[in-house]
Design an enzyme around this catalytic site. Structure first.
Site, mmCIF file in Angstrom:
data_model
loop_
_atom_site.group_PDB
_atom_site.id
_atom_site.type_symbol
_atom_site.label_atom_id
_atom_site.label_comp_id
_atom_site.label_asym_id
_atom_site.label_seq_id
_atom_site.Cartn_x
_atom_site.Cartn_y
_atom_site.Cartn_z
ATOM 1 N N LYS A 109 -27.629 -24.031 40.856
ATOM 2 C CA LYS A 109 -26.662 -23.215 40.126
ATOM 3 C C LYS A 109 -27.379 -22.002 39.537
ATOM 4 O O LYS A 109 -28.441 -22.132 38.922
ATOM 5 C CB LYS A 109 -26.021 -24.048 39.010
ATOM 6 C CG LYS A 109 -24.862 -23.391 38.305
ATOM 7 C CD LYS A 109 -24.258 -24.364 37.300
ATOM 8 C CE LYS A 109 -23.092 -23.741 36.561
ATOM 9 N NZ LYS A 109 -22.537 -24.680 35.536
ATOM 10 N N HIS A 111 -25.867 -19.701 37.437
ATOM 11 C CA HIS A 111 -25.304 -19.237 36.166
ATOM 12 C C HIS A 111 -25.239 -20.417 35.199
ATOM 13 O O HIS A 111 -25.589 -21.537 35.554
ATOM 14 C CB HIS A 111 -23.901 -18.654 36.381
ATOM 15 C CG HIS A 111 -22.924 -19.638 36.942
ATOM 16 N ND1 HIS A 111 -22.891 -19.969 38.280
ATOM 17 C CD2 HIS A 111 -21.973 -20.402 36.341
ATOM 18 C CE1 HIS A 111 -21.942 -20.865 38.496
ATOM 19 N NE2 HIS A 111 -21.376 -21.153 37.333
#
Length: 225
Positions: A109, A111
Site C-alpha cells: 500500500k 498511501h
C-alpha cells in the site's frame, strides 16, 4: 499421541470434510505433481461462516495440542488471511488466549499507513497459519516476509492436511519434511492421511471400502518414509 490416533476434534474435522465434499473421492484427480490421486482435499471449500468457524476451531485445537509457543500468528495472502483471523478468534473464544495476528498484502500500500503488512506488528516468534504445503513455494514467500522483519523469527507452520507423500520420485521425504529440515521448524497438520484412513475404517467400514483401499494403495505407492 501415536501418528494415527485421533482426538475428538480431528474426528469431527474429517466427518465435516466428508459431509461438505471438501474431502472427495471418485477421481483420479491430477495433482500439481502430475500424480493421479484417488482423493482430493480442497480446503478452499471451507467457504461459509460455519465452515470457516469449524475449520478455525480445529486449527486452534491443534495449536493448543502441540504446545507450540509463539508471539504472533501470520496468515500469508490470500488463503491465509481468513484462516489466521478466524483461528485467532477461536483461540480467544474457546481457549482464553488473546493472540496477536498479522497478514500481508500481495501489493504494498502506497498511501495511509503504507507497507504490505496488516494487523499486529510482525515480531517475536511467528507461527504461520496456511492451508497446505505442496512444493513449499508459498511458504518460501512467507519466510521472506518474516525474515525481512528484524525482530521476527519463524518457529512453525500449521496446515489443514499432511498428505504424507514423497515430494518427488527421487526422495523418501515429503515436501513438509523438506521444509522442516531446510528451515529448522516444525509443521503441524490438523490431520494426516493415515488418520483419515483410520477414521474412515472405524466409522464407515465396508461402506467406504473402495475409497479406503484406494487411499492405502496410493499411500503404498507414493508415501514418504
Amino acid at each position: 499421541m501415536s501418528e494415527a490416533s485421533l482426538k475428538p476434534y480431528q474426528s469431527e474435522y474429517i466427518d465435516l470434510a466428508l459431509q461438505w465434499d471438501i474431502l472427495r473421492f471418485g477421481g483420479p484427480f491430477t495433482l500439481k505433481s502430475g500424480r493421479k490421486s484417488p482423493y482430493f482435499f480442497n480446503a478452499g471449500l471451507f467457504n461459509s461462516g460455519l465452515k470457516l468457524q469449524k475449520m478455525a476451531e480445529c486449527y486452534a485445537n491443534r495449536i493448543v495440542d502441540s504446545g507450540v509457543e509463539f508471539d504472533v500468528l501470520f496468515g500469508p495472502a490470500y488463503k491465509g488471511i481468513p484462516l489466521v483471523a478466524a483461528t485467532a478468534l477461536a483461540l480467544a473464544k474457546n481457549h482464553g488466549r488473546d493472540v496477536a495476528f498479522c497478514f500481508n498484502r500481495k501489493e504494498a500500500k502506497t498511501h495511509g499507513e503504507g507497507g504490505n503488512l496488516v494487523g499486529a506488528p510482525l515480531k517475536g516468534r511467528v507461527l504461520v497459519v496456511d492451508d497446505v504445503i505442496t512444493a513449499g513455494t508459498a511458504i518460501n514467500e512467507a519466510v521472506d516476509i518474516i525474515n525481512a522483519q528484524p525482530d521476527a523469527k519463524l518457529i512453525g507452520v500449521v496446515i489443514a492436511l499432511d498428505r504424507q507423500e514423497r515430494a518427488s520420485e527421487d526422495t523418501q521425504e515429503s515436501a513438509i519434511m523438506q521444509v522442516e529440515k531446510r528451515l529448522g521448524i516444525k509443521v503441524y497438520s490438523v490431520v494426516t492421511l493415515d488418520q483419515i484412513i483410520k477414521h474412515m475404517e472405524q466409522t464407515r467400514g465396508d461402506a467406504a471400502r473402495a475409497d479406503i483401499e484406494s487411499m492405502q494403495e496410493y499411500r503404498k505407492r507414493y508415501g514418504c518414509a
